[in-house]
Design a protein around this motif. Structure first.
Motif, PDB file in Angstrom:
ATOM      1  N   HIS A   1       0.783  -1.231   0.000  1.00 22.93           N
ATOM      2  CA  HIS A   1       0.000   0.000   0.000  1.00 22.93           C
ATOM      3  C   HIS A   1       0.817   1.284   0.000  1.00 22.93           C
ATOM      4  O   HIS A   1       0.247   2.377  -0.032  1.00 22.93           O
TER       5      HIS A   1
ATOM      6  N   GLN B   1       1.574   0.783  -4.488  1.00 26.00           N
ATOM      7  CA  GLN B   1       0.554   0.600  -5.505  1.00 26.00           C
ATOM      8  C   GLN B   1      -0.539   1.665  -5.386  1.00 26.00           C
ATOM      9  O   GLN B   1      -0.823   2.150  -4.298  1.00 26.00           O
ATOM     10  N   GLY B   2      -1.153   1.981  -6.509  1.00 27.69           N
ATOM     11  CA  GLY B   2      -2.200   2.995  -6.536  1.00 27.69           C
ATOM     12  C   GLY B   2      -3.543   2.463  -6.113  1.00 27.69           C
ATOM     13  O   GLY B   2      -4.522   2.589  -6.836  1.00 27.69           O
ATOM     14  N   THR B   3      -3.618   1.852  -4.946  1.00 32.33           N
ATOM     15  CA  THR B   3      -4.878   1.362  -4.415  1.00 32.33           C
ATOM     16  C   THR B   3      -5.560   2.499  -3.654  1.00 32.33           C
ATOM     17  O   THR B   3      -4.932   3.516  -3.351  1.00 32.33           O
TER      18      THR B   3
ATOM     19  N   ARG C   1      -3.644   4.339  -0.304  1.00 27.71           N
ATOM     20  CA  ARG C   1      -2.322   4.735  -0.787  1.00 27.71           C
ATOM     21  C   ARG C   1      -1.556   5.419   0.346  1.00 27.71           C
ATOM     22  O   ARG C   1      -1.790   6.581   0.657  1.00 27.71           O
TER      23      ARG C   1
ATOM     24  N   GLN D   1       1.881   6.704   2.535  1.00 26.73           N
ATOM     25  CA  GLN D   1       3.181   7.319   2.276  1.00 26.73           C
ATOM     26  C   GLN D   1       4.288   6.277   2.441  1.00 26.73           C
ATOM     27  O   GLN D   1       4.152   5.321   3.201  1.00 26.73           O
TER      28      GLN D   1
ATOM     29  N   ASN E   1      -1.633  10.078   5.473  1.00 26.37           N
ATOM     30  CA  ASN E   1      -2.227   8.737   5.570  1.00 26.37           C
ATOM     31  C   ASN E   1      -3.627   8.807   6.177  1.00 26.37           C
ATOM     32  O   ASN E   1      -4.549   8.124   5.732  1.00 26.37           O
TER      33      ASN E   1
ATOM     34  N   VAL F   1      -6.302   9.716   3.746  1.00 26.61           N
ATOM     35  CA  VAL F   1      -6.634   8.591   2.873  1.00 26.61           C
ATOM     36  C   VAL F   1      -7.486   7.567   3.611  1.00 26.61           C
ATOM     37  O   VAL F   1      -8.525   7.118   3.117  1.00 26.61           O
TER      38      VAL F   1
ATOM     39  N   MET G   1      -6.455   7.263  -7.178  1.00 29.24           N
ATOM     40  CA  MET G   1      -6.625   6.115  -6.295  1.00 29.24           C
ATOM     41  C   MET G   1      -7.112   4.902  -7.090  1.00 29.24           C
ATOM     42  O   MET G   1      -7.442   3.870  -6.508  1.00 29.24           O
TER      43      MET G   1
ATOM     44  N   ARG H   1      -6.365   1.994  -9.735  1.00 28.69           N
ATOM     45  CA  ARG H   1      -5.240   1.257 -10.308  1.00 28.69           C
ATOM     46  C   ARG H   1      -5.273   1.212 -11.833  1.00 28.69           C
ATOM     47  O   ARG H   1      -4.236   1.099 -12.466  1.00 28.69           O
TER      48      ARG H   1
ATOM     49  N   THR I   1      -3.268   4.292 -12.429  1.00 30.82           N
ATOM     50  CA  THR I   1      -1.941   4.447 -11.844  1.00 30.82           C
ATOM     51  C   THR I   1      -0.976   3.328 -12.205  1.00 30.82           C
ATOM     52  O   THR I   1       0.238   3.529 -12.217  1.00 30.82           O
TER      53      THR I   1
ATOM     54  N   ASP J   1       2.251   3.739 -10.066  1.00 34.66           N
ATOM     55  CA  ASP J   1       2.728   2.678  -9.185  1.00 34.66           C
ATOM     56  C   ASP J   1       4.199   2.375  -9.465  1.00 34.66           C
ATOM     57  O   ASP J   1       4.677   2.526 -10.592  1.00 34.66           O
TER      58      ASP J   1
END
Length: 286
Positions: free
Chosen positions: A61, A64-66, A69, A71, A91, A94, A227, A229, A232, A242
């Motif tokens: 996490h 990857q662009g989940t 996301r 830091q 964080n 998010v 956010m 995928r 990203t 990503d």
């Protein structure tokens, strides 16, 4: 009925505030300090190995662009990892979007890593960490979410299926110079959002498009391009993509007209269809 005495009015106002019925003044938001002390350590916790269900959450996490996301971790001279307060606040922003304040059972953060029999989500690429809601870590997250008052949030935008069918799927078939098309890797398996086209045809029919759409939606966060995928994973890391993608990088920048088109679709819009060479030329083909 006579007018209420000032002392009675004050008492009622205090009672309303204490019970949370007094509007904004009585609301209890998600607690950042409690998040940083109790929730963030869960994301770093050693799971005893690598791979789904065994690696720390941050392993995937922060790369990857989940929707979750995080830091990237910092490291002390002694090799210990940590997040600065500024990192933690990012964080927190998010994570806050992935919970339903006051309702742990409807919070995406809590359902993803929980097993299905215990009420968890059907799919989590990173595996399942919690066998039941009695797990101490799950309970810690649940208590944090439950302590906040409910907040009304707008519904996410709707993804336009017709635009996906007629335009987004064309991108799956488009081959950029030196690269392979999306369908080359994504026509089979759980990530098969561009299924094999039957012999004798060069495009998907309505039923097949619906199937592709259902899988594609797993990689899209409506309203949140960065956010998602789908946007990203093939984006260059220097542009916010990503850090790993098994296939090529389709976009060097978020300024790419094709990327911008997808971002508009994710935000619930129906933009002009611009795919492949059309994007390079700055135009579209009907």
């Amino acid at each position: 009925m006579g007018a209420l005495r000032p002392s009675t009015v004050l008492a009622l106002a205090l009672l309303a505030a204490a019970s949370g019925t007094g509007g904004v003044a009585g609301q209890q938001p998600l607690d950042f300090e409690r998040y940083r002390e109790t929730i963030e350590p869960i994301f770093i916790a050693d799971r005893g190995g690598w791979g789904p269900g065994r690696a720390p959450c941050v392993t995937c996490h922060a790369a990857q662009g989940t929707p979750l996301r995080l830091q990237r971790l910092r490291e002390t001279a002694g090799g210990e990892v940590y997040w600065s307060e500024e990192d933690s606040r990012r964080n927190f922003e998010v994570v806050s979007r992935l919970v339903t304040p006051g309702d742990p059972d409807r919070s995406r953060l809590l359902r993803k890593a929980l097993t299905v029999p215990a009420g968890g989500a059907a799919l989590h690429v990173g595996g399942k960490f919690f066998e039941s809601k009695s797990d101490p870590e799950w309970q810690a997250m649940a208590d944090w979410v439950a302590a906040a008052d409910p907040v009304e949030r707008p519904a996410p935008p709707r993804l336009d299926f017709d635009f996906f069918r007629d335009c987004v799927q064309r991108m799956y078939l488009d081959k950029r110079p030196g690269d392979v098309e999306c369908i080359h890797c994504h026509e089979t398996g759980v990530r098969g959002f561009a299924r094999h086209i039957p012999e004798g045809r060069d495009f998907w029919n309505q039923e097949e498009s619906r199937g592709n759409f259902a899988i594609t939606r797993r990689y899209v966060e409506p309203g949140e391009p960065m956010m998602s995928r789908l946007l990203t994973h093939p984006l260059a890391p220097a542009a916010g993509g990503d850090y790993f993608h098994g296939g090529p990088r389709r976009w060097d920048s978020t300024d790419d007209p094709e990327w911008q088109m997808l971002a508009a679709w994710v935000r619930g819009e129906t933009p002009e269809c611009v795919v492949g060479a059309e994007a390079d030329a700055g135009g579209s083909r009907e």
